[in-house]
Design a protein around this motif. Structure first.
Motif, PDB file in Angstrom:
ATOM      1  N   VAL A 135       0.842  -1.203   0.000  1.00  0.00           N
ATOM      2  CA  VAL A 135       0.000   0.000   0.000  1.00  0.00           C
ATOM      3  C   VAL A 135       0.875   1.250   0.000  1.00  0.00           C
ATOM      4  CG1 VAL A 135      -1.641   1.364   1.358  1.00  0.00           C
ATOM      5  CG2 VAL A 135      -2.031  -1.076   1.017  1.00  0.00           C
ATOM      6  N   SER A 136       1.924   1.235   0.796  1.00  0.00           N
ATOM      7  CA  SER A 136       2.840   2.381   0.844  1.00  0.00           C
ATOM      8  C   SER A 136       3.483   2.616  -0.521  1.00  0.00           C
ATOM      9  CB  SER A 136       3.913   2.137   1.903  1.00  0.00           C
ATOM     10  OG  SER A 136       4.836   3.180   1.916  1.00  0.00           O
ATOM     11  N   HIS A 137       3.893   1.542  -1.184  1.00  0.00           N
ATOM     12  CA  HIS A 137       4.516   1.642  -2.503  1.00  0.00           C
ATOM     13  C   HIS A 137       3.546   2.258  -3.507  1.00  0.00           C
ATOM     14  CE1 HIS A 137       6.999   0.544  -5.950  1.00  0.00           C
ATOM     15  NE2 HIS A 137       5.916   0.029  -6.499  1.00  0.00           N
ATOM     16  N   VAL A 138       2.324   1.746  -3.550  1.00  0.00           N
ATOM     17  CA  VAL A 138       1.330   2.257  -4.508  1.00  0.00           C
ATOM     18  C   VAL A 138       0.973   3.698  -4.164  1.00  0.00           C
ATOM     19  CG1 VAL A 138      -1.035   1.973  -5.362  1.00  0.00           C
ATOM     20  CG2 VAL A 138       0.437  -0.034  -5.072  1.00  0.00           C
ATOM     21  N   THR A 139       0.795   4.000  -2.886  1.00  0.00           N
ATOM     22  CA  THR A 139       0.449   5.363  -2.454  1.00  0.00           C
ATOM     23  C   THR A 139       1.549   6.344  -2.838  1.00  0.00           C
ATOM     24  OG1 THR A 139      -0.845   4.493  -0.608  1.00  0.00           O
ATOM     25  CG2 THR A 139      -0.166   6.794  -0.473  1.00  0.00           C
ATOM     26  N   THR A 140       2.787   5.970  -2.601  1.00  0.00           N
ATOM     27  CA  THR A 140       3.915   6.836  -2.948  1.00  0.00           C
ATOM     28  C   THR A 140       3.949   7.099  -4.447  1.00  0.00           C
ATOM     29  OG1 THR A 140       5.200   6.049  -1.078  1.00  0.00           O
ATOM     30  CG2 THR A 140       6.432   7.049  -2.884  1.00  0.00           C
ATOM     31  N   ARG A 141       3.743   6.055  -5.242  1.00  0.00           N
ATOM     32  CA  ARG A 141       3.771   6.212  -6.694  1.00  0.00           C
ATOM     33  C   ARG A 141       2.601   7.043  -7.203  1.00  0.00           C
ATOM     34  NH1 ARG A 141       6.597   1.825  -9.426  1.00  0.00           N
ATOM     35  NH2 ARG A 141       5.746   2.638 -11.366  1.00  0.00           N
ATOM     36  N   GLY A 144      -9.381 -13.608   5.452  1.00  0.00           N
ATOM     37  CA  GLY A 144      -9.315 -12.572   4.438  1.00  0.00           C
ATOM     38  C   GLY A 144      -9.248 -11.149   4.970  1.00  0.00           C
ATOM     39  N   ARG A 145      -9.052 -10.971   6.279  1.00  0.00           N
ATOM     40  CA  ARG A 145      -9.015  -9.611   6.857  1.00  0.00           C
ATOM     41  C   ARG A 145      -7.889  -8.769   6.274  1.00  0.00           C
ATOM     42  NH1 ARG A 145     -10.093 -12.635  11.425  1.00  0.00           N
ATOM     43  NH2 ARG A 145      -7.927 -12.549  12.052  1.00  0.00           N
ATOM     44  N   THR A 146      -6.708  -9.341   6.111  1.00  0.00           N
ATOM     45  CA  THR A 146      -5.575  -8.572   5.590  1.00  0.00           C
ATOM     46  C   THR A 146      -5.843  -8.158   4.146  1.00  0.00           C
ATOM     47  OG1 THR A 146      -4.058  -9.750   7.055  1.00  0.00           O
ATOM     48  CG2 THR A 146      -3.079  -8.595   5.181  1.00  0.00           C
ATOM     49  N   LEU A 147      -6.393  -9.066   3.361  1.00  0.00           N
ATOM     50  CA  LEU A 147      -6.722  -8.748   1.975  1.00  0.00           C
ATOM     51  C   LEU A 147      -7.787  -7.658   1.915  1.00  0.00           C
ATOM     52  CD1 LEU A 147      -6.511  -9.239  -1.064  1.00  0.00           C
ATOM     53  CD2 LEU A 147      -8.157 -11.109  -0.787  1.00  0.00           C
ATOM     54  N   ARG A 148      -8.825  -7.783   2.728  1.00  0.00           N
ATOM     55  CA  ARG A 148      -9.875  -6.762   2.735  1.00  0.00           C
ATOM     56  C   ARG A 148      -9.333  -5.408   3.170  1.00  0.00           C
ATOM     57  NH1 ARG A 148     -12.696 -11.086   4.704  1.00  0.00           N
ATOM     58  NH2 ARG A 148     -12.663 -10.337   6.840  1.00  0.00           N
ATOM     59  N   ALA A 149      -8.426  -5.398   4.135  1.00  0.00           N
ATOM     60  CA  ALA A 149      -7.828  -4.134   4.580  1.00  0.00           C
ATOM     61  C   ALA A 149      -7.002  -3.512   3.451  1.00  0.00           C
ATOM     62  CB  ALA A 149      -6.960  -4.355   5.816  1.00  0.00           C
ATOM     63  N   ILE A 204      -6.482   0.678  -0.782  1.00  0.00           N
ATOM     64  CA  ILE A 204      -6.311   1.017  -2.197  1.00  0.00           C
ATOM     65  C   ILE A 204      -7.608   1.643  -2.722  1.00  0.00           C
ATOM     66  CG2 ILE A 204      -5.923   0.093  -4.517  1.00  0.00           C
ATOM     67  CD1 ILE A 204      -3.382   0.226  -2.765  1.00  0.00           C
ATOM     68  N   GLY A 205      -8.739   1.110  -2.292  1.00  0.00           N
ATOM     69  CA  GLY A 205     -10.027   1.664  -2.685  1.00  0.00           C
ATOM     70  C   GLY A 205     -10.184   3.121  -2.282  1.00  0.00           C
ATOM     71  N   GLU A 206      -9.640   3.487  -1.137  1.00  0.00           N
ATOM     72  CA  GLU A 206      -9.696   4.889  -0.700  1.00  0.00           C
ATOM     73  C   GLU A 206      -8.915   5.785  -1.664  1.00  0.00           C
ATOM     74  OE1 GLU A 206      -8.264   4.594   3.314  1.00  0.00           O
ATOM     75  OE2 GLU A 206     -10.139   3.693   4.014  1.00  0.00           O
ATOM     76  N   LEU A 207      -7.790   5.303  -2.153  1.00  0.00           N
ATOM     77  CA  LEU A 207      -7.033   6.076  -3.148  1.00  0.00           C
ATOM     78  C   LEU A 207      -7.818   6.225  -4.450  1.00  0.00           C
ATOM     79  CD1 LEU A 207      -3.483   4.496  -2.741  1.00  0.00           C
ATOM     80  CD2 LEU A 207      -4.147   6.822  -2.134  1.00  0.00           C
ATOM     81  N   VAL A 208      -8.417   5.137  -4.892  1.00  0.00           N
ATOM     82  CA  VAL A 208      -9.199   5.182  -6.129  1.00  0.00           C
ATOM     83  C   VAL A 208     -10.398   6.109  -5.949  1.00  0.00           C
ATOM     84  CG1 VAL A 208     -10.593   3.797  -7.735  1.00  0.00           C
ATOM     85  CG2 VAL A 208      -8.426   2.887  -6.856  1.00  0.00           C
ATOM     86  N   LEU A 209     -11.060   6.015  -4.820  1.00  0.00           N
ATOM     87  CA  LEU A 209     -12.204   6.892  -4.541  1.00  0.00           C
ATOM     88  C   LEU A 209     -11.775   8.360  -4.531  1.00  0.00           C
ATOM     89  CD1 LEU A 209     -15.173   7.286  -3.798  1.00  0.00           C
ATOM     90  CD2 LEU A 209     -14.520   6.968  -1.399  1.00  0.00           C
ATOM     91  N   VAL A 211      -8.432  -5.045 -11.093  1.00  0.00           N
ATOM     92  CA  VAL A 211      -7.000  -4.786 -11.281  1.00  0.00           C
ATOM     93  C   VAL A 211      -6.173  -5.704 -10.387  1.00  0.00           C
ATOM     94  CG1 VAL A 211      -5.175  -3.063 -11.001  1.00  0.00           C
ATOM     95  CG2 VAL A 211      -7.335  -2.431 -12.099  1.00  0.00           C
ATOM     96  N   GLU A 212      -6.597  -5.848  -9.142  1.00  0.00           N
ATOM     97  CA  GLU A 212      -5.867  -6.720  -8.208  1.00  0.00           C
ATOM     98  C   GLU A 212      -5.832  -8.155  -8.728  1.00  0.00           C
ATOM     99  OE1 GLU A 212      -6.488  -8.348  -3.656  1.00  0.00           O
ATOM    100  OE2 GLU A 212      -8.156  -7.451  -4.731  1.00  0.00           O
TER     101      GLU A 212
END
Length: 187
Positions: free
Chosen positions: A60-66, A110-115, A120-125, A152-153
């Motif tokens: 998440v940090s990597h995608v957010t930074t990019r 699936g908690r980690t995947l959902r988190a 990522i959904g917050e970034l897309v939103l 995409v995932e």
């Protein structure tokens, strides 16, 4: 010590998968005794869950930074950059990705995947909310975000695990086109 154990857990999980990993192997890789390991983690699953959470946080940090600073870009640019960032972030350790995909959801329901998907959904939103003009108005934003993140995932993970004979640049362009067509208003 916790970081050392998580790092060793990541290494063992990537090399042997969940079924082949053991607390003894993780302790040996960390250079500590199993007794020392148990002072910090009660069992293998606790270590694996810590590895999964760290993996998710790093991705998440990597995608957010990019994506930071990219929101002013037109949709084709941000979609392409996001797909590329996800590919880069997930392709660091393919054996670990396989272990995460195959064993992660079973271990924590699936908690980690959902988190991860939520973050990522917050970034897309945020992007669709601030720059979504000209995009399809007929679909609620929460629906579009859910569809986009999971599409995409899933395709990115399958591309990296299956390694089809599709060049990475072509995959990125095809997935970008798929997303843009979904976002395009009906004619």
């Amino acid at each position: 010590m916790v970081e050392n154990i998580i790092g060793a857990g990541r290494q063992v999980l990537a090399e042997y998968g969940y079924a082949g990993a053991s607390t003894s192997m993780i302790a040996a890789t960390a250079g500590i005794s199993p007794g020392s390991l148990y002072q910090y983690f009660p069992h293998k699953d606790a270590i694996v869950l810590a590895v999964l959470e760290r993996y998710s946080d790093t991705l998440v940090s990597h995608v957010t930074t990019r994506m930071s600073g990219q929101f002013a870009q037109p949709a084709p640019v941000i979609v392409r950059a996001t797909v590329a960032a996800l590919l880069d972030g997930l392709d660091v350790e393919p054996p670990l990705l396989r272990a995460v995909v195959e064993d992660g959801p079973r271990l924590d329901d699936g908690r980690t995947l959902r988190a991860f998907e939520q973050r990522i959904g917050e970034l897309v939103l945020a992007y669709l909310t601030t720059q979504g003009r000209g995009l399809r108005p007929d679909t609620p934003l929460d629906t579009a975000v859910w569809m986009l993140v999971r599409t995409v995932e899933h395709l990115t993970v399958r591309y990296l695990l299956d390694r089809p004979p599709i060049p990475r640049d072509q995959f990125t362009e095809e997935l970008t086109r798929l997303v843009l067509n979904y976002l395009r208003p009906p004619s």
